[in-house]
Design an enzyme around this catalytic site. Structure first.
Site, PDB file in Angstrom:
ATOM      1  N   ARG A  62       0.844  -1.197   0.000  1.00 36.24           N
ATOM      2  CA  ARG A  62       0.000   0.000   0.000  1.00 36.24           C
ATOM      3  C   ARG A  62       0.879   1.246   0.000  1.00 36.24           C
ATOM      4  O   ARG A  62       1.038   1.928   1.009  1.00 36.24           O
ATOM      5  CB  ARG A  62      -0.909  -0.011   1.232  1.00 36.24           C
ATOM      6  CG  ARG A  62      -1.754  -1.244   1.385  1.00 36.24           C
ATOM      7  CD  ARG A  62      -2.906  -1.269   0.431  1.00 36.24           C
ATOM      8  NE  ARG A  62      -3.885  -0.246   0.731  1.00 36.24           N
ATOM      9  CZ  ARG A  62      -5.085  -0.173   0.160  1.00 36.24           C
ATOM     10  NH1 ARG A  62      -5.430  -1.048  -0.767  1.00 36.24           N
ATOM     11  NH2 ARG A  62      -5.921   0.775   0.470  1.00 36.24           N
ATOM     12  N   GLN A  93      -0.346   2.675  -6.824  1.00 34.47           N
ATOM     13  CA  GLN A  93      -1.788   2.883  -6.973  1.00 34.47           C
ATOM     14  C   GLN A  93      -2.323   2.450  -8.329  1.00 34.47           C
ATOM     15  O   GLN A  93      -3.419   1.905  -8.419  1.00 34.47           O
ATOM     16  CB  GLN A  93      -2.119   4.361  -6.715  1.00 34.47           C
ATOM     17  CG  GLN A  93      -2.023   4.745  -5.248  1.00 34.47           C
ATOM     18  CD  GLN A  93      -2.378   6.201  -5.009  1.00 34.47           C
ATOM     19  OE1 GLN A  93      -2.550   6.980  -5.938  1.00 34.47           O
ATOM     20  NE2 GLN A  93      -2.494   6.581  -3.742  1.00 34.47           N
ATOM     21  N   ASP A  97      -3.142  -1.295  -8.469  1.00 32.23           N
ATOM     22  CA  ASP A  97      -4.021  -1.829  -7.429  1.00 32.23           C
ATOM     23  C   ASP A  97      -5.316  -2.415  -7.996  1.00 32.23           C
ATOM     24  O   ASP A  97      -6.358  -1.762  -8.036  1.00 32.23           O
ATOM     25  CB  ASP A  97      -4.332  -0.741  -6.404  1.00 32.23           C
ATOM     26  CG  ASP A  97      -4.964  -1.300  -5.144  1.00 32.23           C
ATOM     27  OD1 ASP A  97      -5.259  -2.511  -5.106  1.00 32.23           O
ATOM     28  OD2 ASP A  97      -5.155  -0.522  -4.181  1.00 32.23           O
ATOM     29  N   SER A 144      -8.437  -2.615  -5.553  1.00 31.89           N
ATOM     30  CA  SER A 144      -9.214  -1.385  -5.416  1.00 31.89           C
ATOM     31  C   SER A 144     -10.077  -1.118  -6.644  1.00 31.89           C
ATOM     32  O   SER A 144     -11.236  -0.706  -6.527  1.00 31.89           O
ATOM     33  CB  SER A 144      -8.287  -0.192  -5.158  1.00 31.89           C
ATOM     34  OG  SER A 144      -7.716  -0.269  -3.875  1.00 31.89           O
ATOM     35  N   TYR A 160      -6.485  -1.731   7.126  1.00 27.40           N
ATOM     36  CA  TYR A 160      -7.451  -2.818   7.053  1.00 27.40           C
ATOM     37  C   TYR A 160      -8.019  -3.100   8.441  1.00 27.40           C
ATOM     38  O   TYR A 160      -7.335  -2.932   9.456  1.00 27.40           O
ATOM     39  CB  TYR A 160      -6.789  -4.101   6.524  1.00 27.40           C
ATOM     40  CG  TYR A 160      -6.296  -4.000   5.107  1.00 27.40           C
ATOM     41  CD1 TYR A 160      -7.183  -3.920   4.039  1.00 27.40           C
ATOM     42  CD2 TYR A 160      -4.933  -3.995   4.838  1.00 27.40           C
ATOM     43  CE1 TYR A 160      -6.727  -3.831   2.737  1.00 27.40           C
ATOM     44  CE2 TYR A 160      -4.458  -3.912   3.528  1.00 27.40           C
ATOM     45  CZ  TYR A 160      -5.364  -3.831   2.488  1.00 27.40           C
ATOM     46  OH  TYR A 160      -4.906  -3.746   1.207  1.00 27.40           O
TER      47      TYR A 160
END
Length: 337
Positions: free
Chosen positions: A109, A114, A117, A120, A212
């Site tokens: 993360r 990003q 990902d 996501s 999380y």
């Protein structure tokens, strides 16, 4: 370096989308009929070749399923990319310990990861699709309606678990005109929920300061169940997304609570695949308890499979490009550990 893409034999997506093919600088090798689930014809672009021998491929991308037979045929030391949970990673490693598995479940993360990902990107679509699934299942309407015959009040929607999917579910339900409440055990969730115009349900004394959610004690979980009970009973639609990585999903809704809900209320349990957030959930079935429907489908993304494939394909392409540039990047060290 040869890159191959496999059919998702037990799914509905593909690891590559026709629009992504032309963005690859190298030739891409596709399994025959890879786009059948998507109703696309096999690509005829210049840089596309059919897979003739799996053992020729250096990098192999799939979605979340790979057959044992296929796994055994892969090249020694090949790189395998997919959305593999921890159990699947263990199974793959037991059959082919020489293979380097890059699972999106283990993506670090960090900001520069990003655009890789996949969890996501898929969760975002799942949040959207789950609200539409609930809207289809309910016998009421979601927005307020004013007619000459009278008014219909907007549906009350409760979201349990406010990660990427939960936040998108809030936004989608609000756009459809619902009144929305939400809960998550993480400390940062309240501001996120309220920023989208929903109301936060205070149901835990142990707010967690983590990315999380973490497992809580049985006593704390019972307190959460009790605190959520009134809001669940008052809701027309409940969407549950609460998951704990590598663990069984927490039960947030007891059967006794379901029995006291409104007739024709709908629960979409998006944690069905890991045990379910609701007592009475059955995987890939619609169960009815005292007039309340509990939907435990694990393929809700199938309703948006084109968009899901398009986003996943770009996540895979970005990952492959970075791997070709620097296979020793810390991202891959963590993903393959």
């Amino acid at each position: 370096m040869k890159i191959g893409f496999l059919t998702d034999f037990d799914g509905y997506r593909a690891p590559i989308h026709p629009e992504s093919i032309e963005k690859y600088s190298l030739a891409v090798h596709l399994e025959k009929n890879i786009f059948d689930y998507l109703n696309y014809a096999d690509s005829s672009q210049e840089n596309v070749k059919n897979i003739s021998n799996l053992s020729d491929l250096d990098i192999v991308a799939c979605v979340e399923n790979i057959q044992d037979k296929t796994l055994k045929e892969l090249k020694e030391g090949a790189v395998l990319i997919g959305i593999f949970d921890f159990d699947k990673i263990e199974k793959i490693k037991s059959l082919r310990p020489d293979i380097k598995v890059l699972s999106f479940f283990k993506l670090p993360r960090i900001s520069r990861a990003q655009n890789l990902d996949a969890l996501s990107s898929q969760a975002n679509l799942l949040g959207y699709a789950s609200v539409l699934r609930a809207a289809k299942e309910t016998s009421d309407v979601v927005p307020m309606m004013t007619t000459a015959a009278g008014n219909i009040q907007p549906s009350k929607v409760l979201i349990l678990g406010v990660g990427v999917a939960g936040l998108q579910a809030i936004a989608t339900a609000k756009r459809l005109g619902a009144r929305v409440w939400a809960f998550d055990i993480r400390k940062e969730a309240k501001d996120q929920v309220e920023s989208l115009g929903a109301k936060f349900v205070e149901a835990s004394t142990e707010a967690q300061d983590s990315v999380y959610a973490k497992e809580v004690s049985e006593e704390e979980n019972q307190k959460i169940q009790e605190a959520l009970k009134k809001q669940v009973i008052d809701s027309d639609i409940v969407l549950t997304f609460a998951q704990i990585p590598g663990k069984k999903a927490p039960v947030l809704i007891e059967k006794s609570t379901v029995e006291n809900m409104k007739k024709n209320a709908v629960i979409i349990d998006l944690a069905a695949g890991t045990g379910g957030n609701c007592e009475g959930t059955e995987v890939n079935k619609v169960v009815e308890i005292n007039g309340v429907k509990i939907i435990g489908e694990t393929d809700i993304l199938n309703t948006v499979k084109h968009a899901a494939t398009k986003l996943y394909s770009e996540n895979v392409r970005n990952l492959i490009e970075l791997y070709i540039e620097n296979s020793e990047d810390e991202i891959f060290v963590e993903m393959s550990s």
